[in-house]
Motif scaffolding. Structure first.
Motif, PDB file in Angstrom:
ATOM      1  N   MET A 107       0.840  -1.180   0.000  1.00 61.10           N
ATOM      2  CA  MET A 107       0.000   0.000   0.000  1.00 61.10           C
ATOM      3  C   MET A 107       0.882   1.240   0.000  1.00 61.10           C
ATOM      4  N   ASN A 108       0.444   2.246  -0.743  1.00 63.40           N
ATOM      5  CA  ASN A 108       1.115   3.547  -0.767  1.00 63.40           C
ATOM      6  C   ASN A 108       0.087   4.592  -0.351  1.00 63.40           C
ATOM      7  N   LEU A 109       0.370   5.352   0.699  1.00 61.23           N
ATOM      8  CA  LEU A 109      -0.572   6.343   1.209  1.00 61.23           C
ATOM      9  C   LEU A 109      -0.852   7.468   0.219  1.00 61.23           C
ATOM     10  N   PHE A 110      -0.001   7.620  -0.787  1.00 62.23           N
ATOM     11  CA  PHE A 110      -0.158   8.714  -1.748  1.00 62.23           C
ATOM     12  C   PHE A 110      -0.730   8.267  -3.089  1.00 62.23           C
ATOM     13  N   LYS A 111      -1.108   7.015  -3.223  1.00 59.38           N
ATOM     14  CA  LYS A 111      -1.668   6.513  -4.478  1.00 59.38           C
ATOM     15  C   LYS A 111      -3.001   5.840  -4.233  1.00 59.38           C
ATOM     16  N   PRO A 112      -4.043   6.164  -4.942  1.00 60.59           N
ATOM     17  CA  PRO A 112      -4.091   7.270  -5.903  1.00 60.59           C
ATOM     18  C   PRO A 112      -4.031   8.611  -5.168  1.00 60.59           C
ATOM     19  N   ASP A 113      -3.637   9.647  -5.900  1.00 61.72           N
ATOM     20  CA  ASP A 113      -3.485  10.957  -5.268  1.00 61.72           C
ATOM     21  C   ASP A 113      -4.544  11.965  -5.703  1.00 61.72           C
ATOM     22  N   LYS A 114      -5.509  11.512  -6.507  1.00 62.09           N
ATOM     23  CA  LYS A 114      -6.603  12.384  -6.939  1.00 62.09           C
ATOM     24  C   LYS A 114      -7.927  11.645  -6.829  1.00 62.09           C
ATOM     25  N   ALA A 115      -8.926  12.369  -6.372  1.00 64.52           N
ATOM     26  CA  ALA A 115     -10.270  11.791  -6.315  1.00 64.52           C
ATOM     27  C   ALA A 115     -10.860  11.800  -7.717  1.00 64.52           C
ATOM     28  N   VAL A 116     -11.433  10.689  -8.128  1.00 62.19           N
ATOM     29  CA  VAL A 116     -12.017  10.609  -9.466  1.00 62.19           C
ATOM     30  C   VAL A 116     -13.506  10.913  -9.444  1.00 62.19           C
ATOM     31  N   GLU A 117     -14.089  10.921  -8.263  1.00 65.14           N
ATOM     32  CA  GLU A 117     -15.495  11.255  -8.126  1.00 65.14           C
ATOM     33  C   GLU A 117     -15.624  12.529  -7.312  1.00 65.14           C
ATOM     34  N   GLU A 118     -16.839  12.986  -7.111  1.00 66.81           N
ATOM     35  CA  GLU A 118     -17.074  14.221  -6.374  1.00 66.81           C
ATOM     36  C   GLU A 118     -17.384  13.982  -4.900  1.00 66.81           C
ATOM     37  N   LYS A 119     -17.076  12.783  -4.414  1.00 72.61           N
ATOM     38  CA  LYS A 119     -17.293  12.506  -2.997  1.00 72.61           C
ATOM     39  C   LYS A 119     -16.008  11.957  -2.395  1.00 72.61           C
ATOM     40  N   GLU A 120     -15.919  12.067  -1.069  1.00 72.01           N
ATOM     41  CA  GLU A 120     -14.728  11.578  -0.389  1.00 72.01           C
ATOM     42  C   GLU A 120     -14.656  10.055  -0.446  1.00 72.01           C
ATOM     43  N   ILE A 121     -13.431   9.555  -0.478  1.00 69.99           N
ATOM     44  CA  ILE A 121     -13.175   8.122  -0.482  1.00 69.99           C
ATOM     45  C   ILE A 121     -12.531   7.773   0.859  1.00 69.99           C
ATOM     46  N   PHE A 122     -13.137   6.854   1.596  1.00 72.51           N
ATOM     47  CA  PHE A 122     -12.640   6.403   2.892  1.00 72.51           C
ATOM     48  C   PHE A 122     -12.115   4.982   2.737  1.00 72.51           C
ATOM     49  N   GLU A 123     -10.867   4.771   3.134  1.00 69.97           N
ATOM     50  CA  GLU A 123     -10.255   3.453   3.036  1.00 69.97           C
ATOM     51  C   GLU A 123      -9.732   3.062   4.421  1.00 69.97           C
ATOM     52  N   THR A 124     -10.246   1.990   4.983  1.00 66.36           N
ATOM     53  CA  THR A 124      -9.786   1.519   6.286  1.00 66.36           C
ATOM     54  C   THR A 124      -8.454   0.805   6.111  1.00 66.36           C
ATOM     55  N   LEU A 125      -7.440   1.296   6.836  1.00 64.71           N
ATOM     56  CA  LEU A 125      -6.105   0.707   6.757  1.00 64.71           C
ATOM     57  C   LEU A 125      -5.877  -0.309   7.862  1.00 64.71           C
ATOM     58  N   LEU A 126      -6.483  -0.052   9.035  1.00 67.77           N
ATOM     59  CA  LEU A 126      -6.335  -0.939  10.172  1.00 67.77           C
ATOM     60  C   LEU A 126      -7.547  -0.781  11.060  1.00 67.77           C
ATOM     61  N   GLU A 127      -8.039  -1.895  11.542  1.00 75.70           N
ATOM     62  CA  GLU A 127      -9.178  -1.848  12.453  1.00 75.70           C
ATOM     63  C   GLU A 127      -8.937  -2.844  13.574  1.00 75.70           C
ATOM     64  N   SER A 128      -8.996  -2.351  14.802  1.00 80.80           N
ATOM     65  CA  SER A 128      -8.855  -3.219  15.972  1.00 80.80           C
ATOM     66  C   SER A 128      -9.955  -2.865  16.963  1.00 80.80           C
ATOM     67  N   GLU A 129      -9.895  -3.444  18.132  1.00 83.29           N
ATOM     68  CA  GLU A 129     -10.944  -3.225  19.119  1.00 83.29           C
ATOM     69  C   GLU A 129     -11.066  -1.758  19.522  1.00 83.29           C
ATOM     70  N   ASN A 130      -9.944  -1.051  19.655  1.00 79.71           N
ATOM     71  CA  ASN A 130      -9.959   0.320  20.172  1.00 79.71           C
ATOM     72  C   ASN A 130      -9.510   1.396  19.185  1.00 79.71           C
ATOM     73  N   VAL A 131      -9.012   0.993  18.029  1.00 82.12           N
ATOM     74  CA  VAL A 131      -8.466   1.965  17.074  1.00 82.12           C
ATOM     75  C   VAL A 131      -8.853   1.586  15.648  1.00 82.12           C
ATOM     76  N   THR A 132      -9.245   2.603  14.878  1.00 83.83           N
ATOM     77  CA  THR A 132      -9.433   2.444  13.436  1.00 83.83           C
ATOM     78  C   THR A 132      -8.615   3.520  12.755  1.00 83.83           C
ATOM     79  N   ILE A 133      -7.827   3.117  11.754  1.00 81.56           N
ATOM     80  CA  ILE A 133      -7.028   4.066  10.982  1.00 81.56           C
ATOM     81  C   ILE A 133      -7.564   4.082   9.568  1.00 81.56           C
TER      82      ILE A 133
END
Length: 100
Positions: free
Chosen positions: A1-27
């Motif tokens: 995974m590269n945090l900077f790719k893609p670097d442009k939104a292709v749609e007009e809404k925000e894109i949310f991508e879960t990188l890590l999910e645990s009991e107490n933290v979501t990144i």
């Protein structure tokens, strides 16, 4: 995974991508198109956000905060906040850490 790719939104809404999910933290990685404006949000957990690329203006507790690349802010639980605008070039990329 590269945090900077893609670097442009292709749609007009925000894109949310879960990188890590645990009991107490979501990144998440968030990619915002230019001029993003969001509804007021109020979460039951703390959220730390950092702008990795571009810039953004937030409204938090009736004050405006402008964040540039590398800037971060802690949004305490139950704090009303929203995005007022995001940059055009480059598009805004955020890292968000939700602390439950």
């Amino acid at each position: 995974m590269n945090l900077f790719k893609p670097d442009k939104a292709v749609e007009e809404k925000e894109i949310f991508e879960t990188l890590l999910e645990s009991e107490n933290v979501t990144i998440e990685r968030i990619l915002s198109p230019p001029d993003t404006v969001t509804e007021v949000s109020q979460q039951h957990h703390d959220e730390w956000v950092c702008v990795l690329q571009g810039s953004a203006k937030l409204e938090m507790s009736d004050r405006e905060i402008t964040l540039y690349r590398g800037d971060s802010v802690l949004i305490p639980a139950n704090t009303a906040h929203r995005v007022l605008t995001t940059s055009h070039q480059p598009h805004c990329i955020w890292l968000a850490v939700h602390i439950l």
